[in-house]
Design an enzyme around this catalytic site. Structure first.
Site: not given
Ligand code: ADP
Ligand code: AMP
Length: 215
Positions: A13, A88, A161, A127, A172
């Site tokens: 995302k 969420r 992170r 990541r 998660r």
């Molecule tokens: P989200 O925001 O949904 O938690 P991220 O965009 O941070 O996920 O992606 C998680 C990890 O996977 C990052 O390190 C990113 O660079 C990698 N990633 C994202 N999309 C892809 C993909 N289509 N193929 C391989 N790796 C990806």
């Molecule tokens: P994310 O960056 O989206 O992976 O979110 C990291 C963490 O923030 C999650 O595991 C939750 O603890 C909290 N969080 C982020 N967005 C929300 C949401 N919309 N509702 C509840 N918790 C959230």
């Protein structure tokens, strides 16, 4: 154009949102980023959210609805926004509907990044991001073009992170299955849902999203 990107942690995302910001001038609204900023600043919300986030559980609906509502009042969101990590829970989806109606805004699409859960631990454990501008990377799937230098801002400092560890990731994912996946029927009933293959390479996912946004 206002969209939600929906998918489990690590689905891509944030990666896709950052590209939409660069290429379409949209605004990324990541409640995770907003909460991490609150934690870093030590605000009352940050103090409440810190331990919950570290455990992988969800922060309370009231807190996230409040920060999102405030963020939607800024002028820049009128350029079009991408919700990343919100809503969420079904209660957040209902709250979002009410907020948008109150502010005279609407949603165009809910784009679901369909991924294979087995790939997510690998995605999340690799990541990292630029410590200065937040650009996202991966140890294998998205390395900076010049080793150790951010493509976007040239910084040489990166961060990971604290919640991107195997144990928290499992919590998660369980939270996603139990609380977030159930919001899909709500948006399906509105005819807003579009699915893309989130297992495809980053550029292919991007092209699929572009295809949806330009039809
Ligand atoms: P989200 O925001 O949904 O938690 P991220 O965009 O941070 O996920 O992606 C998680 C990890 O996977 C990052 O390190 C990113 O660079 C990698 N990633 C994202 N999309 C892809 C993909 N289509 N193929 C391989 N790796 C990806
Ligand atoms: P994310 O960056 O989206 O992976 O979110 C990291 C963490 O923030 C999650 O595991 C939750 O603890 C909290 N969080 C982020 N967005 C929300 C949401 N919309 N509702 C509840 N918790 C959230």
């Amino acid at each position: 154009m206002n969209i939600i990107l929906l998918g489990p942690p690590g689905a891509g995302k944030g990666t896709q949102a950052q590209m939409l910001v660069e290429e379409r001038g949209m605004v990324q609204l990541s409640t995770g980023d907003m909460l991490r900023a609150a934690v870093a600043a030590g605000t009352p919300i940050g103090l409440q959210a810190k331990a919950v986030m570290a455990s992988g559980a969800l922060v309370s609906d009231d807190i996230v609805n409040g920060i999102l509502s405030e963020r939607l009042d800024a002028d820049d969101v009128r350029r079009g926004f991408i919700l990343d990590g919100y809503p969420r829970t079904p209660a957040q989806a209902e709250a979002l509907d009410a907020l948008l109606a109150e502010k005279g805004m609407h949603l165009d699409y809910v784009i679901v990044l369909a991924v294979d859960e087995d790939a997510l631990v690998d995605r999340i454990s690799g990541r990292f991001s630029c410590a200065k501008c937040g650009a996202g990377y991966h140890d294998r799937y998205k390395l900076p073009k010049a080793e150790g230098v951010c493509d976007v801002c040239g910084s040489t400092e990166f961060k990971r992170r604290p919640d991107d560890n195997a144990e928290t990731v499992r919590t998660r994912m369980a939270e996603y299955r139990a609380k977030t996946a159930p919001i899909l029927p709500f948006y399906e009933a509105k005819g807003l849902v579009r699915r893309v293959d989130g297992m495809a390479p980053i550029e292919d996912v991007k092209a699929a999203i572009e295809g949806i946004l330009t039809t």
